[in-house]
Design an enzyme around this catalytic site. Sequence first.
Site, PDB file in Angstrom:
ATOM      1  N   GLN A 171       6.668   0.808  13.121  1.00  0.00           N
ATOM      2  CA  GLN A 171       6.592  -0.653  13.025  1.00  0.00           C
ATOM      3  C   GLN A 171       7.318  -1.356  14.175  1.00  0.00           C
ATOM      4  O   GLN A 171       7.106  -2.544  14.406  1.00  0.00           O
ATOM      5  CB  GLN A 171       7.121  -1.127  11.658  1.00  0.00           C
ATOM      6  CG  GLN A 171       6.166  -0.728  10.519  1.00  0.00           C
ATOM      7  CD  GLN A 171       6.688  -1.063   9.133  1.00  0.00           C
ATOM      8  OE1 GLN A 171       7.651  -1.795   8.973  1.00  0.00           O
ATOM      9  NE2 GLN A 171       6.037  -0.508   8.108  1.00  0.00           N
TER      10      GLN A 171
ATOM     11  N   TYR B  56       5.538   7.778   6.164  1.00  0.00           N
ATOM     12  CA  TYR B  56       4.330   7.846   5.328  1.00  0.00           C
ATOM     13  C   TYR B  56       3.024   7.840   6.118  1.00  0.00           C
ATOM     14  O   TYR B  56       1.944   7.861   5.537  1.00  0.00           O
ATOM     15  CB  TYR B  56       4.312   6.723   4.282  1.00  0.00           C
ATOM     16  CG  TYR B  56       4.374   5.304   4.810  1.00  0.00           C
ATOM     17  CD1 TYR B  56       3.257   4.665   5.314  1.00  0.00           C
ATOM     18  CD2 TYR B  56       5.561   4.580   4.756  1.00  0.00           C
ATOM     19  CE1 TYR B  56       3.314   3.363   5.756  1.00  0.00           C
ATOM     20  CE2 TYR B  56       5.635   3.275   5.207  1.00  0.00           C
ATOM     21  CZ  TYR B  56       4.510   2.670   5.707  1.00  0.00           C
ATOM     22  OH  TYR B  56       4.566   1.375   6.163  1.00  0.00           O
TER      23      TYR B  56
ATOM     24  N   HIS C 171       7.054   6.475  -2.432  1.00  0.00           N
ATOM     25  CA  HIS C 171       7.079   5.206  -1.687  1.00  0.00           C
ATOM     26  C   HIS C 171       7.643   4.062  -2.516  1.00  0.00           C
ATOM     27  O   HIS C 171       8.465   3.272  -2.043  1.00  0.00           O
ATOM     28  CB  HIS C 171       5.669   4.844  -1.201  1.00  0.00           C
ATOM     29  CG  HIS C 171       5.618   3.558  -0.429  1.00  0.00           C
ATOM     30  ND1 HIS C 171       5.490   2.319  -1.041  1.00  0.00           N
ATOM     31  CD2 HIS C 171       5.713   3.300   0.897  1.00  0.00           C
ATOM     32  CE1 HIS C 171       5.502   1.367  -0.114  1.00  0.00           C
ATOM     33  NE2 HIS C 171       5.638   1.937   1.066  1.00  0.00           N
TER      34      HIS C 171
ATOM     35  N   ARG D  43       4.893   1.391  -7.265  1.00  0.00           N
ATOM     36  CA  ARG D  43       3.468   1.045  -7.121  1.00  0.00           C
ATOM     37  C   ARG D  43       2.656   2.249  -6.711  1.00  0.00           C
ATOM     38  O   ARG D  43       1.488   2.386  -7.075  1.00  0.00           O
ATOM     39  CB  ARG D  43       3.304  -0.050  -6.053  1.00  0.00           C
ATOM     40  CG  ARG D  43       3.843  -1.397  -6.463  1.00  0.00           C
ATOM     41  CD  ARG D  43       3.850  -2.387  -5.290  1.00  0.00           C
ATOM     42  NE  ARG D  43       5.063  -2.298  -4.518  1.00  0.00           N
ATOM     43  CZ  ARG D  43       5.120  -2.206  -3.188  1.00  0.00           C
ATOM     44  NH1 ARG D  43       4.019  -2.183  -2.467  1.00  0.00           N
ATOM     45  NH2 ARG D  43       6.272  -2.140  -2.568  1.00  0.00           N
TER      46      ARG D  43
ATOM     47  N   HIS E 233      11.447   2.631  -2.337  1.00  0.00           N
ATOM     48  CA  HIS E 233      11.462   1.164  -2.236  1.00  0.00           C
ATOM     49  C   HIS E 233      11.451   0.590  -3.651  1.00  0.00           C
ATOM     50  O   HIS E 233      10.643   1.034  -4.470  1.00  0.00           O
ATOM     51  CB  HIS E 233      10.157   0.632  -1.613  1.00  0.00           C
ATOM     52  CG  HIS E 233       9.966   0.888  -0.156  1.00  0.00           C
ATOM     53  ND1 HIS E 233       8.862   1.539   0.331  1.00  0.00           N
ATOM     54  CD2 HIS E 233      10.691   0.527   0.935  1.00  0.00           C
ATOM     55  CE1 HIS E 233       8.914   1.571   1.654  1.00  0.00           C
ATOM     56  NE2 HIS E 233      10.011   0.975   2.055  1.00  0.00           N
TER      57      HIS E 233
ATOM     58  N   GLU F 289      11.704  -5.346  -4.059  1.00  0.00           N
ATOM     59  CA  GLU F 289      11.881  -6.099  -2.817  1.00  0.00           C
ATOM     60  C   GLU F 289      11.319  -7.503  -2.953  1.00  0.00           C
ATOM     61  O   GLU F 289      11.856  -8.451  -2.387  1.00  0.00           O
ATOM     62  CB  GLU F 289      11.180  -5.351  -1.671  1.00  0.00           C
ATOM     63  CG  GLU F 289      11.278  -6.061  -0.326  1.00  0.00           C
ATOM     64  CD  GLU F 289      10.603  -5.307   0.797  1.00  0.00           C
ATOM     65  OE1 GLU F 289       9.836  -4.356   0.492  1.00  0.00           O
ATOM     66  OE2 GLU F 289      10.837  -5.643   1.963  1.00  0.00           O
TER      67      GLU F 289
ATOM     68  N   HIS G 203      16.171  -1.745  -0.669  1.00  0.00           N
ATOM     69  CA  HIS G 203      16.121  -3.186  -0.951  1.00  0.00           C
ATOM     70  C   HIS G 203      16.860  -3.528  -2.260  1.00  0.00           C
ATOM     71  O   HIS G 203      17.900  -4.141  -2.217  1.00  0.00           O
ATOM     72  CB  HIS G 203      14.692  -3.748  -0.965  1.00  0.00           C
ATOM     73  CG  HIS G 203      13.904  -3.402   0.247  1.00  0.00           C
ATOM     74  ND1 HIS G 203      14.311  -3.745   1.515  1.00  0.00           N
ATOM     75  CD2 HIS G 203      12.739  -2.694   0.406  1.00  0.00           C
ATOM     76  CE1 HIS G 203      13.432  -3.292   2.405  1.00  0.00           C
ATOM     77  NE2 HIS G 203      12.473  -2.646   1.757  1.00  0.00           N
TER      78      HIS G 203
ATOM     79  N   ASP H 245      14.630  -0.636   8.902  1.00  0.00           N
ATOM     80  CA  ASP H 245      13.351  -0.808   8.215  1.00  0.00           C
ATOM     81  C   ASP H 245      12.175  -1.081   9.166  1.00  0.00           C
ATOM     82  O   ASP H 245      11.666  -0.176   9.796  1.00  0.00           O
ATOM     83  CB  ASP H 245      13.522  -1.909   7.158  1.00  0.00           C
ATOM     84  CG  ASP H 245      12.351  -1.991   6.180  1.00  0.00           C
ATOM     85  OD1 ASP H 245      11.377  -1.257   6.363  1.00  0.00           O
ATOM     86  OD2 ASP H 245      12.416  -2.797   5.234  1.00  0.00           O
TER      87      ASP H 245
HETATM   88  C1  NGQ Z   1       6.507  -0.238   4.080  1.00  0.00           C
HETATM   89  N1  NGQ Z   1       7.959  -2.139   4.109  1.00  0.00           N
HETATM   90  O1  NGQ Z   1       6.228   0.761   3.420  1.00  0.00           O
HETATM   91  O2  NGQ Z   1       6.458  -0.222   5.310  1.00  0.00           O
HETATM   92  C2  NGQ Z   1       6.944  -1.476   3.366  1.00  0.00           C
HETATM   93  C3  NGQ Z   1       5.788  -2.401   3.182  1.00  0.00           C
HETATM   94  C4  NGQ Z   1       4.882  -1.877   0.897  1.00  0.00           C
HETATM   95  C5  NGQ Z   1       8.896  -2.832   3.468  1.00  0.00           C
HETATM   96  N2  NGQ Z   1       8.901  -2.770   2.172  1.00  0.00           N
HETATM   97  C6  NGQ Z   1       4.678  -1.859   2.369  1.00  0.00           C
HETATM   98  N3  NGQ Z   1       9.779  -3.558   4.092  1.00  0.00           N
HETATM   99  O3  NGQ Z   1       5.996  -1.994   0.390  1.00  0.00           O
HETATM  100  O4  NGQ Z   1       3.867  -1.741   0.200  1.00  0.00           O
HETATM  101 ZN    ZN Z   2      10.559   0.249   3.992  1.00  0.00          ZN
END
Ligand code: NGQ
Ligand code: ZN
Length: 450
Positions: A58, A118, A204, A207, A229, A232, A266, A317
């Site tokens: 990113q 990922y 991840h 979800r 995660h 968030e 987060h 991040d």
């Molecule tokens: C990510 N990033 O996996 O890169 C996530 C966004 C998501 C952050 N959460 C995608 N900052 O959470 O579905």
């Molecule tokens: Zn992330």
Amino acid sequence: MPVLHFGQALLPTGWANGVAVHHEAGLITRVETGLEAAATDGRIALPGLASLHSHSFQRGMAGLAERRGQSDDSFWTWREVMYRFLGAITAEDVETIAAFAFMEMLERGFTAVGEFHYLHHQPDGTPYANPAENAERIAAAASETGIALTLLPVFYAHGGFGGQAPNSGQRRFISDLRGFARLMEASGRAISGLPQAVLGFAPHSLRAAMPDELDALVAAFPTGPAHIHVAEQMKEVQDCLAWSGKRPVEWLLANQPVDERWCLIHATHLTEGEMQALARSGAVAGLCPITEANLGDGTFPGMDFLASGGRFGVGTDSNVEISAAGELRMLEYSQRLARRVRNAMSLPGLSTGRLLHDRALAGGAQALGRPMGITPGARADFVTLDPEAPDLAGRDGDFALDSYIFAGGHALIDRVYAAGKPVVDRGRHHRHEAVAEAYRKVIHRLAGMI
Ligand code: NGQ
Ligand code: ZN
């Protein structure tokens, strides 16, 4: 045995003057203090910090998602831009961008990274012949730059709560449990040539992984860091409530054995009860203050979490801006703005920079499954500040640290050592030109993809 001398160094026991650090095979073996000033070069040494949560690819889209769209922009519209961007990234690009991001981390106060990885498959979703193709690229980038890598291969099976089908933007991420087991095995091989690398795993989010899958993962990988995660965005809290009747952190604490091996990335949206239970669990809250501000996530209840004895570390991040001092400063300022106080993440009589730095070091080390700090057994990683910098004139100890974090930032960084080797000098990585030139070419091509 090689030895490094510093005028002053921040040790686990506090500041020490006239410090000699002995190291062997990249690890600290002995720390001496109280040496004659003449034996040192006057530099101030800090332990390198961990960026405990990074999606290195990113970095390549930093600055490309700051244009308002037709509707209200949000985390979710940013994610659409991110999916478009990653659609065009090749395995070679993964390595080039990761090397650039890791190089910047080293230049800006981080000597270890937790790569929450990922991006597993080809752009059309077809697996690579080697399931760890991109993991190998990330390992190569760590090797080229010298950063200590904790690789966190990500399990991602669904597009939303309750096992929803993934969308086409997610096709590069998807595996089932069997595919993930193969990925973990190949990832272990991918980092086997890197001294001091650590392997963890990361569902991840709630979800992307169903309860039975989480159970199977925890049973299959009983040791090493576990990252996820969580909470968030408010939409995630609401969707989780609709799905389970519980909030995300509440659900996780009730249904998984969350303890010291876990890092909850987060954990922004917490009730008082969730906040206290998270603090009691011993898990690390993986805060990413700059990204959370950039994405409009909300404000983590940092002051209350600190008062409850909660552990935290920081991560870069999305890598929209890479800076260890910057993450700590943003964390502190988020609390000042929300609570209308000063010296929020601190304790009576303590320097705020010192508290933030000490806690982020300890939390980062725990979350990345590696000893850190200027102490025997840890990797010989040091971030030195330029004693000639105007911001440091007449300052040492905690005043120097506060001046670094709140005033000068990473511009004050002089030399950085990774595993005992100087990799940054006068703020520049020794491979800066080559790594930046390769990055420039890739970014030029990819910028047209958004
Ligand atoms: C990510 N990033 O996996 O890169 C996530 C966004 C998501 C952050 N959460 C995608 N900052 O959470 O579905
Ligand atoms: Zn992330």
